[in-house]
Write an enzyme that holds these catalytic residues in place. Structure first.
Site, PDB file in Angstrom:
ATOM      1  N   ASN A 282       0.832  -1.198   0.000  1.00  0.00           N
ATOM      2  CA  ASN A 282       0.000   0.000   0.000  1.00  0.00           C
ATOM      3  C   ASN A 282       0.870   1.252   0.000  1.00  0.00           C
ATOM      4  OD1 ASN A 282      -2.360  -1.563   0.143  1.00  0.00           O
ATOM      5  ND2 ASN A 282      -2.173  -1.732   2.369  1.00  0.00           N
ATOM      6  N   ASN A 283       2.152   1.070  -0.330  1.00  0.00           N
ATOM      7  CA  ASN A 283       3.128   2.151  -0.288  1.00  0.00           C
ATOM      8  C   ASN A 283       3.098   2.932  -1.598  1.00  0.00           C
ATOM      9  OD1 ASN A 283       5.614   3.639  -0.473  1.00  0.00           O
ATOM     10  ND2 ASN A 283       6.430   2.380   1.180  1.00  0.00           N
TER      11      ASN A 283
ATOM     12  N   HIS B  46      18.912  -1.191  -5.364  1.00  0.00           N
ATOM     13  CA  HIS B  46      18.677  -2.627  -5.295  1.00  0.00           C
ATOM     14  C   HIS B  46      17.361  -2.999  -5.961  1.00  0.00           C
ATOM     15  CE1 HIS B  46      17.011  -0.489  -1.921  1.00  0.00           C
ATOM     16  NE2 HIS B  46      16.367  -1.525  -1.436  1.00  0.00           N
ATOM     17  N   ARG B  47      16.350  -2.132  -5.803  1.00  0.00           N
ATOM     18  CA  ARG B  47      15.049  -2.390  -6.432  1.00  0.00           C
ATOM     19  C   ARG B  47      15.152  -2.244  -7.956  1.00  0.00           C
ATOM     20  NH1 ARG B  47      12.162   0.447  -3.106  1.00  0.00           N
ATOM     21  NH2 ARG B  47      11.793  -1.324  -1.738  1.00  0.00           N
TER      22      ARG B  47
ATOM     23  N   GLU C  87       0.759 -11.138   6.192  1.00  0.00           N
ATOM     24  CA  GLU C  87       1.742 -11.413   7.234  1.00  0.00           C
ATOM     25  C   GLU C  87       3.095 -11.682   6.574  1.00  0.00           C
ATOM     26  OE1 GLU C  87       1.253 -11.344  10.537  1.00  0.00           O
ATOM     27  OE2 GLU C  87      -0.826 -10.720  10.206  1.00  0.00           O
TER      28      GLU C  87
ATOM     29  N   ASP D 175      10.302  -7.694  -1.129  1.00  0.00           N
ATOM     30  CA  ASP D 175      10.681  -7.593   0.271  1.00  0.00           C
ATOM     31  C   ASP D 175      12.118  -7.122   0.264  1.00  0.00           C
ATOM     32  OD1 ASP D 175       9.706  -7.890   2.964  1.00  0.00           O
ATOM     33  OD2 ASP D 175      11.190  -9.465   3.224  1.00  0.00           O
TER      34      ASP D 175
ATOM     35  N   GLY E 270      14.155   5.485   5.638  1.00  0.00           N
ATOM     36  CA  GLY E 270      14.812   4.315   6.214  1.00  0.00           C
ATOM     37  C   GLY E 270      16.275   4.572   6.531  1.00  0.00           C
ATOM     38  N   TYR E 271      17.128   3.674   6.058  1.00  0.00           N
ATOM     39  CA  TYR E 271      18.561   3.764   6.342  1.00  0.00           C
ATOM     40  C   TYR E 271      19.322   4.586   5.304  1.00  0.00           C
ATOM     41  CZ  TYR E 271      17.353  -0.116   9.446  1.00  0.00           C
ATOM     42  OH  TYR E 271      16.779  -0.893  10.423  1.00  0.00           O
TER      43      TYR E 271
END
Length: 209
Positions: free
Chosen positions: A8-9, A191-192, A39, A68, A164-165
């Site tokens: 949902n991003n 990376h994506r 999950e 992920d 994030g990082y």
């Protein structure tokens, strides 16, 4: 082809939408179709991405794609890994909106990472992305792509962009942190982006797109 993104991003939708622009694909979020997030109980990026893609495909009856991703630090045995987004224990303030919560969680995660790397000379790390696409929930031939973006964790944050990082991750090949990169440069080298380039080739070959 209409393809459901198991997320949902909105930022991820925009980034992947650009990366998949060469193909005739309409990418929509599962949230826009009323599907809740899956999950993520597994210990590897590939297993979690597969679980998310199957969940989205089963709920919508459409082909699905999921990623992920996270940060893996060599000196920490690959941590924070699949727990990257929730590395530090964090309790949101009452009434805190989603974006404020994310920023506060990011700050807590970065602080914990720096604490655990205190005095550690080996700062090598990689942003990792597993990207999986399915034609249906029971597709016996999931397409699997994997991207790694190598860098080093700094001693302190640098740069105002990203999330994030990103402020801690220095990319030697580009001479700066991810947070200091223009969005277009990040999307071209991340990376994506590496995983998406692999996925484009796989979709063309296996799905004849």
């Amino acid at each position: 082809m209409r393809l459901v993104l198991a997320s949902n991003n909105a930022k991820k939708l925009g980034e992947l939408g650009q990366l998949f622009a060469p193909l005739a694909i309409e990418l929509v979020t599962q949230g826009s179709l009323g599907v809740a997030e899956a999950e993520e109980p597994h210990h590897t990026f590939v297993e979690n991405a597969l679980a998310k893609a199957r969940h989205a495909a089963a709920a919508t009856g459409l082909p699905a794609i999921a990623d992920d991703s996270g940060l893996c630090v060599d000196a920490l045995g690959g941590d924070p890994g699949v727990q990257s987004a929730v590395y530090a224990a964090f309790t949101p303030e009452p009434g805190q909106d989603r974006e404020s919560h994310r920023r506060a969680q990011d700050a807590a995660n970065n602080a914990l990472l720096l604490q655990r790397l205190s005095g550690v000379a080996d700062r090598r790390a990689s942003f990792v992305c597993a990207l999986i696409a399915l034609r249906s929930a029971d597709d016996p031939q999931p397409l699997v792509a994997f991207g790694r973006w190598h860098g080093e964790v700094l001693q302190a944050p640098a740069g105002e962009g990203g999330f994030g990082y990103d402020p801690l991750m220095f990319i030697p090949a580009l001479g700066t942190t991810v947070a200091a990169l223009p969005a277009a440069t990040k999307n071209a080298h991340s990376h994506r982006a590496i995983a998406a380039a692999q996925m484009l080739s796989l979709m063309r070959d296996a799905w004849h797109l």
